[in-house]
Design a protein around this motif. Structure first.
Motif, short mmCIF file in Angstrom:
data_model
loop_
_atom_site.label_atom_id
_atom_site.label_comp_id
_atom_site.label_asym_id
_atom_site.label_seq_id
_atom_site.Cartn_x
_atom_site.Cartn_y
_atom_site.Cartn_z
N SER A 1 42.19 31.37 25.18
CA SER A 1 42.59 32.75 24.92
C SER A 1 42.85 33.52 26.21
CB SER A 1 41.51 33.48 24.11
OG SER A 1 41.42 32.97 22.81
N ILE A 2 42.00 33.29 27.22
CA ILE A 2 42.11 34.02 28.49
C ILE A 2 42.03 33.01 29.63
CG2 ILE A 2 41.09 35.80 29.97
CD1 ILE A 2 39.74 36.95 27.46
N GLN A 3 43.00 33.08 30.53
CA GLN A 3 42.94 32.25 31.73
C GLN A 3 43.19 33.14 32.95
OE1 GLN A 3 45.86 29.05 32.31
NE2 GLN A 3 44.12 27.77 32.93
N VAL A 4 42.24 33.16 33.85
CA VAL A 4 42.30 33.98 35.06
C VAL A 4 42.30 33.05 36.26
CG1 VAL A 4 41.09 35.71 36.44
CG2 VAL A 4 41.14 35.91 33.94
N GLU A 5 43.27 33.22 37.15
CA GLU A 5 43.39 32.33 38.31
C GLU A 5 43.47 33.15 39.60
OE1 GLU A 5 46.77 29.84 37.77
OE2 GLU A 5 45.90 28.73 36.08
N ASN A 6 42.48 32.96 40.46
CA ASN A 6 42.46 33.55 41.81
C ASN A 6 42.78 35.05 41.79
OD1 ASN A 6 42.05 33.25 44.60
ND2 ASN A 6 44.26 33.21 44.98
N LEU A 7 42.15 35.76 40.87
CA LEU A 7 42.46 37.17 40.67
C LEU A 7 41.84 38.03 41.78
CD1 LEU A 7 43.95 38.86 38.51
CD2 LEU A 7 41.71 39.34 37.50
N GLY A 8 42.62 38.97 42.29
CA GLY A 8 42.12 39.90 43.30
C GLY A 8 42.70 41.28 43.09
N LYS A 9 41.91 42.30 43.41
CA LYS A 9 42.36 43.68 43.33
C LYS A 9 41.89 44.42 44.57
CE LYS A 9 44.13 47.50 41.85
NZ LYS A 9 45.60 47.69 41.86
N LEU A 10 42.85 44.97 45.33
CA LEU A 10 42.56 45.69 46.56
C LEU A 10 42.75 47.18 46.33
CD1 LEU A 10 42.10 45.42 49.72
CD2 LEU A 10 44.57 45.64 49.89
N TYR A 11 41.76 47.97 46.70
CA TYR A 11 41.87 49.43 46.68
C TYR A 11 41.86 49.93 48.12
CZ TYR A 11 40.98 49.51 41.66
OH TYR A 11 41.07 49.34 40.30
N ARG A 12 42.76 50.87 48.42
CA ARG A 12 42.80 51.48 49.74
C ARG A 12 42.18 52.86 49.65
NH1 ARG A 12 48.53 51.04 52.34
NH2 ARG A 12 47.30 51.80 54.10
N ILE A 13 41.27 53.14 50.56
CA ILE A 13 40.46 54.35 50.52
C ILE A 13 40.60 55.08 51.84
CG2 ILE A 13 38.12 55.27 50.24
CD1 ILE A 13 37.50 52.71 48.65
N GLY A 14 40.72 56.40 51.79
CA GLY A 14 40.80 57.19 53.01
C GLY A 14 42.06 58.03 53.04
N GLN A 15 42.29 58.73 54.13
CA GLN A 15 43.41 59.65 54.21
C GLN A 15 44.73 58.92 54.09
OE1 GLN A 15 42.95 61.92 57.76
NE2 GLN A 15 41.34 63.20 56.92
N GLY A 16 44.82 57.75 54.71
CA GLY A 16 46.07 57.01 54.64
C GLY A 16 46.39 56.60 53.23
N ALA A 17 45.33 56.26 52.42
CA ALA A 17 45.54 55.85 51.05
C ALA A 17 45.94 57.01 50.18
CB ALA A 17 44.27 55.20 50.50
N GLU B 1 38.08 30.61 32.54
CA GLU B 1 38.78 30.47 31.27
C GLU B 1 37.84 30.87 30.14
OE1 GLU B 1 40.01 26.44 30.87
OE2 GLU B 1 41.72 26.62 32.25
N VAL B 2 38.42 31.46 29.10
CA VAL B 2 37.67 31.76 27.88
C VAL B 2 38.44 31.15 26.72
CG1 VAL B 2 36.73 33.54 26.37
CG2 VAL B 2 36.83 33.93 28.85
N ARG B 3 37.76 30.31 25.97
CA ARG B 3 38.42 29.61 24.88
C ARG B 3 38.38 30.44 23.59
NH1 ARG B 3 40.17 24.71 25.83
NH2 ARG B 3 39.56 23.74 27.80
N GLN B 4 39.28 30.10 22.71
CA GLN B 4 39.40 30.82 21.44
C GLN B 4 38.07 30.79 20.69
OE1 GLN B 4 42.34 29.17 18.88
NE2 GLN B 4 42.10 30.70 17.28
N CYS C 1 26.31 36.79 23.07
CA CYS C 1 27.14 35.92 23.90
C CYS C 1 26.57 34.51 24.01
CB CYS C 1 27.30 36.52 25.30
SG CYS C 1 27.97 38.21 25.29
N GLU C 2 27.47 33.54 23.94
CA GLU C 2 27.07 32.16 24.19
C GLU C 2 27.02 31.89 25.69
OE1 GLU C 2 30.51 30.48 22.45
OE2 GLU C 2 30.31 31.83 20.74
N ARG C 3 27.96 32.49 26.42
CA ARG C 3 28.12 32.23 27.85
C ARG C 3 28.23 33.56 28.57
NH1 ARG C 3 32.82 30.71 31.10
NH2 ARG C 3 34.16 30.88 29.27
N ALA C 4 27.87 33.57 29.84
CA ALA C 4 27.97 34.80 30.63
C ALA C 4 28.53 34.48 32.01
CB ALA C 4 26.60 35.47 30.76
N ILE C 5 29.17 35.49 32.59
CA ILE C 5 29.71 35.42 33.95
C ILE C 5 29.07 36.54 34.75
CG2 ILE C 5 31.78 35.64 35.37
CD1 ILE C 5 33.37 34.52 32.97
N TRP C 6 28.49 36.19 35.88
CA TRP C 6 27.79 37.16 36.73
C TRP C 6 28.69 37.48 37.92
CZ3 TRP C 6 22.21 35.92 38.90
CH2 TRP C 6 21.80 36.96 39.73
#
Length: 454
Positions: free
Chosen positions: A10-26, A75-78, A240-245
């Motif tokens: 159902s869900i497949q996540v690969e090498n996911l990244g999210k960058l936030y820029r903080i400060g006056q320039g952002a 990955e999360v299966r159906q 939940c059967e499984r958990a991600i920390w």
């Protein structure tokens, strides 16, 4: 990717990244053109100070960046129900916002198979100017549902949300609790293949929380995929059967929910099933008695912080009596993680009842029977007191803690197959007797006869 693989994931996540820029320039991009021209005229060189970071990202030196997520793959299966745990700022909500396409990832990819229902915060996805009724249909349309499908579910959604009187009122006039109830009802009832929920227990009274958990269990049993973020560990274990920390934007550990919750409580929140004070004179207590150790043991003698609801829990205390002649009682208090006092217990061993203790090292062990405590985190505060005159020699609040969970398939408990929230701060397994007293009570009788069991 093969079609068979798509049917099972159902869900497949690969090498996911999210960058936030903080400060006056952002923040510069959010200013008006006039503001930017004024700033440039006042300090023309400040706009020229750029550098590249270790990731090759060009940025203003006045700003800095932070990776809310980095290198996340899973990955999360159906039909799986997966919990996401972690401390505040670990990246849990950012992950769900990317999965629902509210936020665009900086790197990596997400593949989803199925219609998504989400509840990320109060009223997420609602148009404040539209009525509750209009928002139900709007959300259904966003999910790709036809009007006839929404019509079929509409009465059930409204009844669940308990906002019948206000369904034709603009959502901007709803309280946070009303918005939450309607938002959850829409997300859970419009037949999503994937349901994403972030801290649904943060708003609402106990009755509403029970309804939410019951509904999530129902959705899970129907074979839907659920990703559930919560700080409430008993709910994670229950659903939940499984958990991600998640920790610092990365997957720290993943595994069976009950096992991961135990590790999380021990490591991330600082709970522990054992504490020791090897030095007599720095240990809790006074010149009469000092506490040396307190441990939580299972019926195999192992020190552990996780128990199934059916297992007995041993509370072991070691202490040294420094000055004889006092009639002492070891004991402890037990609180849950909501601060409710469950009970207190004192040493009932008749060998020492009313008898002064001689100096020496002692060990006291008390057993809390299985099928007595409810699910949750239990916090133990050991104490030692003198009976007459009443003297409290030591009390160490929050010394150790343990987790009570209820895993399916391990035998009978007082829940007896009941799903949903089970009320009460304890849950004893009581002995009941039920028998058929009359197979045909209507045979020529106008009233029933009752009597005691014999």
């Amino acid at each position: 990717m093969t079609s068979g693989r798509q049917r099972h994931i159902s869900i497949q996540v690969e090498n996911l990244g999210k960058l936030y820029r903080i400060g006056q320039g952002a923040q510069a991009s959010y200013q008006t053109l006039r503001d930017q021209i004024s700033r440039f005229a006042a300090q023309p060189l400040r706009w020229l100070r750029f550098s590249k970071d270790s990731n090759g990202i060009r940025r203003n030196e006045e700003a800095f960046h932070i990776w809310a997520l980095r290198g996340v793959s899973f990955e999360v299966r159906q039909g799986e129900v997966v919990g996401i745990i972690g401390r505040n700022g670990a990246g849990k909500s950012t992950l769900l916002k990317i999965l629902t396409r509210i936020t665009v990832p900086t790197e990596g990819r997400v593949d989803l198979w199925g219609r998504i229902g989400s509840l990320l915060e109060v009223g997420t996805g609602f148009h404040k100017e539209l009525t509750g009724r209009e928002n139900v249909y709007l959300n259904g349309a966003i999910l790709g549902m036809k009007k006839a499908e929404i019509d079929q579910k509409f009465d059930e959604i409204v009844a669940f949300s308990e906002v019948e009187r206000f369904i034709d009122t603009p959502v901007k006039y709803y309280s946070s609790g009303m918005a939450m109830r309607l938002a959850f009802a829409v997300a859970a009832h419009l037949d999503p293949e994937i349901l994403l929920v972030d801290e649904v227990l943060a708003v609402g009274d106990a009755a509403f929380q029970k309804k939410c958990l019951d509904k999530m269990e129902e959705v899970g049993r129907a074979g839907r995929t659920i990703l559930f973020v919560s700080h409430h560990m008993p709910s994670i274990v229950r659903l939940c059967e499984r958990a991600i920390w998640l920790q610092d934007g990365q997957i720290y550990r993943e595994g069976p929910a009950h096992q991961l919750v135990s590790e999380y409580l021990t490591e991330a929140l600082g709970t522990t099933p054992s504490r020791e004070w090897p030095d007599f004179y720095s240990a809790p207590g006074d010149e009469v008695v000092r506490l040396l150790a307190i441990r939580i043991r299972n019926n195999r003698g192992e020190v552990t912080d996780t128990f199934d609801i059916r297992e007995p829990v041993g509370i072991e205390m070691e202490y040294v009596v420094l000055e004889g002649g006092y009639t002492l009682h070891a004991g402890f208090s037990l609180h849950n993680d909501e601060g409710q006092w469950l009970f207190a217990s004192l040493d009932t061993d008749t060998e020492w009842d009313g008898k002064p203790r001689q100096p020496g090292r002692y060990r006291s062990l008390a057993w809390i029977p299985g099928n007595f405590l409810a699910e949750g985190t239990m916090i133990v505060g050991p104490s030692i007191r003198t009976e007459d005159p009443e003297i409290l020699h030591l009390y160490e609040p929050d010394a150790v803690a343990f987790q009570v969970t209820e895993r399916p398939g391990l035998g009978p408990s007082s829940r007896m197959g009941f799903v949903g929230h089970f009320p009460g701060i304890i849950r004893p397994y009581l002995q009941w007797e039920t028998r058929l007293t009359d197979p045909n009570p209507w045979n020529g009788r106008s009233s029933f006869q009752t009597g005691p069991f014999r």
